[in-house]
Design a protein around this motif. Structure first.
Motif, PDB file in Angstrom:
ATOM      1  N   GLU A 149      -7.247  21.226  14.718  1.00  0.00           N
ATOM      2  CA  GLU A 149      -8.281  20.763  13.683  1.00  0.00           C
ATOM      3  C   GLU A 149      -8.067  19.306  13.095  1.00  0.00           C
ATOM      4  OE1 GLU A 149      -8.733  23.665  10.793  1.00  0.00           O
ATOM      5  OE2 GLU A 149      -9.068  25.343  12.183  1.00  0.00           O
ATOM      6  N   GLY A 150      -7.054  18.624  13.885  1.00  0.00           N
ATOM      7  CA  GLY A 150      -6.753  17.333  13.401  1.00  0.00           C
ATOM      8  C   GLY A 150      -7.870  16.281  13.523  1.00  0.00           C
ATOM      9  N   LYS A 151      -8.268  15.330  12.648  1.00  0.00           N
ATOM     10  CA  LYS A 151      -9.420  14.746  13.022  1.00  0.00           C
ATOM     11  C   LYS A 151      -9.511  13.265  12.052  1.00  0.00           C
ATOM     12  CE  LYS A 151     -12.006  17.859   9.734  1.00  0.00           C
ATOM     13  NZ  LYS A 151     -13.003  18.500   9.613  1.00  0.00           N
ATOM     14  N   ASN A 152     -10.705  12.417  12.231  1.00  0.00           N
ATOM     15  CA  ASN A 152     -10.759  11.247  11.581  1.00  0.00           C
ATOM     16  C   ASN A 152     -12.237  11.082  11.114  1.00  0.00           C
ATOM     17  OD1 ASN A 152     -11.138   8.707  10.136  1.00  0.00           O
ATOM     18  ND2 ASN A 152      -9.176   8.022  10.665  1.00  0.00           N
ATOM     19  N   THR A 153     -12.904  11.511  10.266  1.00  0.00           N
ATOM     20  CA  THR A 153     -14.180  11.634   9.922  1.00  0.00           C
ATOM     21  C   THR A 153     -14.685  10.258   9.049  1.00  0.00           C
ATOM     22  OG1 THR A 153     -14.135  13.121   8.157  1.00  0.00           O
ATOM     23  CG2 THR A 153     -14.493  14.150  10.322  1.00  0.00           C
ATOM     24  N   GLU A 162     -11.280  13.354  17.005  1.00  0.00           N
ATOM     25  CA  GLU A 162     -11.291  14.857  16.648  1.00  0.00           C
ATOM     26  C   GLU A 162     -10.474  15.367  17.944  1.00  0.00           C
ATOM     27  OE1 GLU A 162     -13.957  18.708  16.188  1.00  0.00           O
ATOM     28  OE2 GLU A 162     -14.988  16.839  16.644  1.00  0.00           O
ATOM     29  N   ASN A 163      -9.572  16.284  17.557  1.00  0.00           N
ATOM     30  CA  ASN A 163      -8.692  17.004  18.373  1.00  0.00           C
ATOM     31  C   ASN A 163      -9.304  18.124  18.914  1.00  0.00           C
ATOM     32  OD1 ASN A 163      -6.556  18.041  20.034  1.00  0.00           O
ATOM     33  ND2 ASN A 163      -5.480  18.951  17.996  1.00  0.00           N
ATOM     34  N   ILE A 164      -9.633  18.221  20.373  1.00  0.00           N
ATOM     35  CA  ILE A 164     -10.329  19.468  21.018  1.00  0.00           C
ATOM     36  C   ILE A 164      -9.409  19.933  22.080  1.00  0.00           C
ATOM     37  CG2 ILE A 164     -12.549  18.388  20.168  1.00  0.00           C
ATOM     38  CD1 ILE A 164     -12.953  17.423  23.303  1.00  0.00           C
TER      39      ILE A 164
END
Length: 262
Positions: free
Chosen positions: A69-73, A120-122
């Motif tokens: 669920e790592g991300k940069n929005t 976003e980590n997917i």
């Protein structure tokens, strides 16, 4: 000895480090000792700032572990700044504000100044490991940069300066719209540069595999996978690859295609 290698808490050994810092000249930063920097916009991420202007670089390099669920929005980058991401391991989604790009291991995206990078980590509940770069863009009339998306595994490997045991991959175009490039250089065990280089370009390099001995300003320094090297302008530099089976390879940036200002 740092969050990156999960060695924290009390140590039974004497405190020591392989780090070498010569500001405005060169630096070696191993994984031991890296700390987790909190950067606005990065959520569920472990991130270390590597090269930066505080070290003497004209760019900023990061190594990022995106947790599930790592991300940069919020968007990576800012006005006038170009950005680049390379997936060391894992699977991520990259968005430029309009288009989604799916990257797996070896994949990369370059975005020109004026576009922010959303990440976003997917990777199906697993971590993803990234190399991030940003640099203020130096525009020249009549030329401009553009989005670049690719995977290093799809690129032609060039014999570096005619040496068949040293391979070079150019990740970005060489036209004048780009004031920098990103390369991967790979040395088979026993291979080396053909000579000690001394030039105006500066580099930030993250070792992706292998072991070697690097000369920086006439100091011979052992290096290995996970190490980061900053090479300032005019620093004498070259390497020998050592080990048995694994090549010494690293991803590195280079400023280019511009006349030095006075």
């Amino acid at each position: 000895m740092g969050y990156k290698n999960k060695r924290t808490g009390y140590s039974d050994e004497l405190l020591a480090s392989r780090s070498i810092i010569r500001r405005d000249n060169f630096a070696l930063i191993p994984q031991d000792g890296l700390v987790n920097n909190r950067i606005p916009g990065f959520e569920n991420c472990e991130l270390s700032v590597l090269g930066s202007p505080k070290l003497g670089a004209s760019f900023v390099d990061y190594v990022v572990t995106m947790l599930p669920e790592g991300k940069n929005t919020r968007g990576f980058g800012e006005e006038g700044v170009q950005t680049f991401v390379y997936v060391i391991e894992g699977k991520v989604k990259v968005n430029d504000g309009e288009t989604d790009y799916t990257l797996e291991t070896g994949g990369y995206v370059y975005l020109p100044a004026g576009k922010k990078m959303y990440l976003e980590n997917i990777n199906d509940g697993q971590n993803s490991e990234l190399f991030l770069y940003k640099k203020r863009y130096e525009a020249i009339e009549g030329y401009e940069a553009h989005n670049v998306v690719g995977n290093v595994n799809d690129l032609e490997k060039i014999d570096y300066e005619g040496m068949t045991d040293v391979a070079l991959s150019d990740l970005l175009p060489t036209d004048l719209g780009f004031d920098m490039n990103i390369h991967i250089l790979s040395f088979k065990p026993g291979a080396s540069h053909g000579y000690i280089e001394t030039h105006v370009q500066e580099h930030g390099a993250l070792l992706l595999s292998g072991k070697g001995v690097y000369v920086l300003d006439n100091e011979w320094i052992p290096v290995e996978k996970g190490d980061y090297i900053f090479m300032g302008a005019y620093v004498p530099q070259a390497t020998y690859a050592v080990g048995r089976d694994e090549p010494l390879s690293y991803i590195y940036s280079k400023d280019c295609n511009r006349d030095p200002k006075i």
